[in-house]
Enzyme design. Structure first.
Site, PDB file in Angstrom:
ATOM      1  N   GLU A 145       0.860  -1.184   0.000  1.00  0.00           N
ATOM      2  CA  GLU A 145       0.000   0.000   0.000  1.00  0.00           C
ATOM      3  C   GLU A 145       0.904   1.244   0.000  1.00  0.00           C
ATOM      4  OE1 GLU A 145      -2.793   0.382   3.248  1.00  0.00           O
ATOM      5  OE2 GLU A 145      -3.700   2.147   2.335  1.00  0.00           O
ATOM      6  N   GLY A 290       3.473   2.370  10.395  1.00  0.00           N
ATOM      7  CA  GLY A 290       3.305   1.701  11.676  1.00  0.00           C
ATOM      8  C   GLY A 290       3.062   0.210  11.476  1.00  0.00           C
ATOM      9  N   ALA A 291       2.107  -0.119  10.593  1.00  0.00           N
ATOM     10  CA  ALA A 291       1.763  -1.510  10.344  1.00  0.00           C
ATOM     11  C   ALA A 291       0.857  -1.582   9.127  1.00  0.00           C
ATOM     12  CB  ALA A 291       1.049  -2.104  11.553  1.00  0.00           C
ATOM     13  N   MET A 292       0.665  -2.810   8.596  1.00  0.00           N
ATOM     14  CA  MET A 292      -0.089  -2.961   7.356  1.00  0.00           C
ATOM     15  C   MET A 292      -0.984  -4.187   7.414  1.00  0.00           C
ATOM     16  SD  MET A 292      -0.754  -1.888   4.357  1.00  0.00           S
ATOM     17  CE  MET A 292      -1.955  -2.748   3.348  1.00  0.00           C
ATOM     18  N   ASN A 294      -2.324  -6.409   5.396  1.00  0.00           N
ATOM     19  CA  ASN A 294      -2.402  -7.434   4.352  1.00  0.00           C
ATOM     20  C   ASN A 294      -3.259  -8.604   4.812  1.00  0.00           C
ATOM     21  OD1 ASN A 294      -0.081  -6.002   3.121  1.00  0.00           O
ATOM     22  ND2 ASN A 294       0.981  -6.883   4.879  1.00  0.00           N
ATOM     23  N   HIS A 326      -6.217  -1.953  15.262  1.00  0.00           N
ATOM     24  CA  HIS A 326      -6.451  -1.238  14.007  1.00  0.00           C
ATOM     25  C   HIS A 326      -6.271  -2.163  12.793  1.00  0.00           C
ATOM     26  CE1 HIS A 326      -6.340   2.419  11.430  1.00  0.00           C
ATOM     27  NE2 HIS A 326      -5.559   1.650  10.681  1.00  0.00           N
ATOM     28  N   GLU A 327      -5.124  -2.819  12.725  1.00  0.00           N
ATOM     29  CA  GLU A 327      -4.864  -3.657  11.540  1.00  0.00           C
ATOM     30  C   GLU A 327      -5.826  -4.844  11.505  1.00  0.00           C
ATOM     31  OE1 GLU A 327      -3.067  -2.156   9.516  1.00  0.00           O
ATOM     32  OE2 GLU A 327      -2.142  -0.797  10.968  1.00  0.00           O
ATOM     33  N   HIS A 330      -9.186  -3.883  10.154  1.00  0.00           N
ATOM     34  CA  HIS A 330      -9.194  -3.697   8.700  1.00  0.00           C
ATOM     35  C   HIS A 330      -9.654  -4.959   7.971  1.00  0.00           C
ATOM     36  CE1 HIS A 330      -7.795   0.247   7.645  1.00  0.00           C
ATOM     37  NE2 HIS A 330      -6.605   0.138   8.197  1.00  0.00           N
TER      38      HIS A 330
END
Ligand SMILES: [Zn+2]
Length: 890
Positions: A145, A290-292, A294, A326-327, A330
């Site tokens: 992203e 911070g983080a993703m 996927n 948060h992740e 998502h």
């Protein structure tokens, strides 16, 4: 995705932080209104990786079909970035009917449906931008992203092209013993030559930005979670197999507990259940964000995974829980329902930030979480909203999407959705989100789709409310309360300031929670919600024999700036009696802001200044003595407004004067209340052990007490801080003691900084703290100190955490960044120029502090502008930095 969070802390103030020559290579402007569906669908993708640190070969096989919703075209346009095709076949035949158009690969396809295969080769070790597939500490990992996938293979790299992915990875077992990708692992195998392979399949169609691959020597903390329908999910948190500092694996337990709490909370609160058999998280030390999120394989900055009491503060623990939540959230708000285009980024980010805020509030103190979130909004998003980079939460255009991962899209986006929830109430809001997920599951949706779902599901009319998506700028609401004949009349008026490209604004609907307090009893008769929809409106409340005291925007029900005509006495009353914790804290803040701004503008004579101080002193004394408060909340009430927020309240800000005035008030409070702060420090020292909320609260007020004492009685504070440092059994105490010492001119400063470094040498996350503490300190020789730190052997431009740790806190300092000589501005401009060729995304994030020049006094403003012009004149600039600099100069 989570932008690297920067908690606003009480002291040190870390922040997140066309006059320009016309560039011959101005990148194209991309407009929301130009959206067109992609002419092709790509329902299935197979990716075959032959892995190597310096050479990875990728064979991508795509099934492509004409998209009936798109314009007819025989050309398949595939995005690329710094890659070239090695081999192209269509339906098994090598072809030559292809061409390059800039970075894009165009293939002419005669029919309705084809199999297109493309081979590329890349060098992950040479990828310093950390976008696409790159090497980090001997492992391979990805960040796609927003537009990283096109650095791996040619693909329609846009969020509205959804495909199911099958991924096969092959590589030397000794170097890459662990092979991970999205979804569930379906097969593995090994060859005699020492190579092995694994195949993963993700059944959920997703856009390319959610693709992930990780390969390396990793170890795993395993656990499991049973979902509400009884699905057993295998959980894994993966870290580098290393024995440095006792190994990272032992520091993953808090993250694992946070995953399980998040899974359960999302089932209970939003009815969302996890949908794969596997959920993996990998911690990576070189990471831009911070983080993703996927799908099924979240990749995290180590900062948001690793924690133990020795090395992580209470704030770090909270941040880890928040980012993990948060992740994970998502998975539904982002992965199952994704964005049609990047203009809709707030659809997934604003909503998911709200979800993580509600989660953290449920796990911890709800009022304290709300106060912290508002503090971040005000110190980071408000300045963005009033500066050259202001944009609506749904932007209309961009040149580089990476620049729009902003506090406006994230934090203001969350506030906008929170207002819908406030107006509907939690139960009706849930009906709206249920409808949203049910109607758009498996789709690439828009912000409008979300608003319409909430409108229908919750039964709200959001016609005028849509302005919050299109208008930038923080609305200002003026408030006064008249009283006559038993009736209190509330007069409200709003203005939305002009922002770049938006000179005229319409009035917005602004929901305001309020209460009217009886002066004698200190009580009110229930909270009410009024919604200001016009430029000016009045609301009457009868049954008040005496003028009541108004408490307004309770819980920060709207992300606006309130300008209230109210006496200091009323603010002191609210600071003591308001039963809404946010509003109580707000009364304290207003009292201080009003006093400091009055003093700075020269409008206070000596008598008024003394009266102002006395009022603040009385309010502080009440907070220190209030036995009904828990320490977490007491700590919030004792925090003075930050320098950036204060400068936003001034027409023209003088950073040095703001700093001195604020420090002066701190010293005055420290002196006036010295005995109380010493007693508080003593009590908190006895109570501040363990992980309970009470112990966390004790550590928080202990830090506050030390900071006030340091401003008033440096010698005494140095002794207390040194003792606290030596006795510390946790990082919170150790770090706060060191923070205070770094601002004091005492031999203890040198001793403890050396001790801290030796104690934690080799632990990158703690050494980041060592850099941050020094670069945000009150040290009067900060400039020289920061220059020396940049030469330290542990400093490198190649690691984004390290770069941010040294320079981001520095951009919030009056005596450093805003030094009258302009040297601080030059340091940041030099950094941007040096970092831009290596890592443009991280470089561009340092432009906004310089871009605030319009709000700063003319002498410094000219120096800031000169540095921006120097950057703009550089022979070669990335799209990221170029866009930020030219918008900042406009
Ligand atoms: Zn996110």
């Amino acid at each position: 995705m989570d932008i690297a969070r920067t908690p606003a802390t009480p002291d040190g103030n870390p922040e997140m932080a066309d006059a320009a020559p016309v560039k011959p290579t101005e990148p194209p402007l991309i407009r929301r209104e130009d959206y067109k569906p992609y002419p092709w669908r790509v329902p299935e993708v197979s990716l075959d990786f032959t892995l190597g640190l310096t050479k990875t070969r990728i064979r991508s096989t795509m099934l492509v079909e004409r998209n009936p919703a798109g314009e007819a075209s025989s050309v398949l346009r595939l995005n690329g970035d710094e890659i070239t095709p090695v081999e192209i076949t269509v339906d098994g035949q090598a072809i030559n009917s292809w061409s390059m158009d800039g970075d894009d690969l165009c293939v002419t396809l005669p029919g309705e449906s084809h199999e297109v295969q493309i081979v590329t080769e890349i060098d992950p070790a040479a990828n310093s931008k950390l976008m696409g597939l790159y090497a980090s500490n001997g492992m391979l990992c990805t960040q796609c992203e927003a537009e990283g996938f096109r650095r791996i293979t040619f693909f329609p790299d846009r969020p509205d092209v959804l495909s199911t992915y099958r991924v096969r990875m092959e590589g030397p077992r000794d170097r890459f013993p662990i092979l991970l990708s999205n979804g569930d692992r379906v097969a593995t195998g090994e060859a005699a030559d020492g190579t092995h392979w694994a195949e993963w399949h993700d059944p959920w169609p997703k856009p390319s930005y959610l693709f992930a691959l990780v390969a390396g020597d990793l170890v795993c903390n395993r656990d499991s979670f049973t979902t509400m329908s009884g699905r057993q999910v295998e959980l894994g948190i993966w870290v580098r197999a290393t024995n440095e500092n006792g190994g990272d694996l032992a520091r993953t337990e808090h993250a694992m507990q946070s995953v399980k709490h998040a899974m359960k909370w999302d089932e209970e609160t939003f009815g969302r259940e996890y949908d794969l058999d596997t959920f993996n998280i990998v911690a990576v030390s070189d990471f831009n964000m911070g983080a993703m999120e996927n799908k099924g394989l979240n990749v995290f900055n180590t900062k948001y995974v690793l924690a133990d009491v020795e090395t992580a503060t209470d704030g770090d623990y909270d941040a880890i829980e928040g980012v993990i939540g948060h992740e994970y959230f998502h998975n539904w708000s982002g992965d199952r329902v994704t964005c049609r285009d990047w203009f809709q980024l707030s659809l997934k980010e604003g909503f998911t930030v709200l979800r993580d805020q509600l989660f953290s509030a449920a796990m911890n103190s709800e009022p304290v979480k709300r106060i912290e979130d508002v503090r971040v909004l005000r110190s980071v998003q408000f300045p963005e909203d009033s500066g050259p980079l202001a944009h609506p939460i749904r932007p209309d255009s961009y040149r580089e999407i990476s620049n729009f991962y902003t506090a406006t899209v994230y934090n203001k986006g969350a506030e906008v959705i929170r207002m819908m929830r406030t107006m509907a109430g939690p139960e009706r809001f849930r009906k709206g989100t249920d409808l949203y997920f049910a109607s758009h599951d498996g789709e690439a949706a828009t912000c409008e789709d979300f608003v319409r779902s909430i409108e229908q599901g919750a039964g709200l009319d959001l016609g005028q409310f849509r302005l919050w998506y299109s208008q930038a700028g923080t609305p200002k609401v003026s408030v006064s309360l008249d009283h006559a004949n038993d009736t209190a009349t509330l007069n409200l008026s709003q203005t939305v300031p002009p922002t770049p490209g938006q000179p005229d604004k319409k009035p917005m609907p602004i929901p305001l929670r309020l209460a009217l307090f009886d002066r004698k009893t200190g009580k009110h008769h229930g909270e009410q919600l009024v919604t200001l929809t016009e430029a000016q409106q009045s609301f009457s409340f009868s049954g008040f024999a005496e003028a009541p005291v108004l408490s307004i925007n309770r819980g920060f029900s709207a992300p606006v700036a309130i300008d209230r005509a109210v006496s200091n006495d009323d603010l002191v009353f609210l600071a003591q009696h308001d039963d809404d914790p946010f509003a109580r804290c707000e009364a304290m803040q207003d009292l201080v802001v009003r006093h400091l701004c009055g003093a700075l503008s020269g409008s206070l004579d000596d008598r008024a200044r003394e009266q102002g101080r006395q009022a603040i002193g009385a309010a502080f004394a009440a907070v220190l003595g209030d036995g009904s408060l828990d320490d977490l909340m007491r700590g919030e009430l004792l925090i003075l407004p930050g320098e950036t927020y204060l400068s936003e309240q001034m027409l023209v800000a003088e950073p040095a004067a703001i700093h001195d005035e604020r420090e002066g008030l701190k010293a005055w409070l420290g002196t006036t209340l010295e005995a109380r702060f010493v007693a508080l420090h003593e009590r908190a020292t006895a109570a501040g052990h363990g992980t309970s909320a009470a112990a966390k609260g004790a550590r928080k007020v202990k830090t506050q007490a030390l900071a006030y004492l340091a401003a008033a009685a440096p010698g005494r504070a140095a002794g207390l801080a040194a003792a606290q440092y030596d006795a510390a059994d946790n990082m919170t105490d150790r770090q706060s003691a060191l923070m205070v010492l770094t601002g004091l001119d005492t031999p203890e400063r040198t001793h403890k900084l050396l001790d801290f470094y030796d104690r934690f040498k080799g632990n990158a996350l703690v050494i980041d703290k060592w850099f941050s503490l020094q670069s945000s300190s009150l040290n009067p020789n900060l400039l020289e100190h920061v220059k020396a730190l940049a030469e330290h052997p542990d400093f490198t431009l190649k690691n984004p955490n390290r770069v941010r740790s040294l320079y981001m806190p520095f951009t919030g300092t009056a005596q450093g960044f805003h030094a009258a000589s302009g040297e601080g501005y030059r340091i940041i401009a030099d950094l941007i120029l040096a970092l831009d060729p290596l890592n443009p995304q991280t470089a561009a994030r340092f432009v906004p502090p310089l871009g605030r020049w319009r709000r700063i006094e003319p002498g410094r403003a000219a120096l800031m502008r000169a540095q921006l012009e120097r950057i703009a004149a550089a022979p070669k600039l990335s799209r990221d930095t170029h866009e930020q600099v030219s918008r900042s100069l406009d």
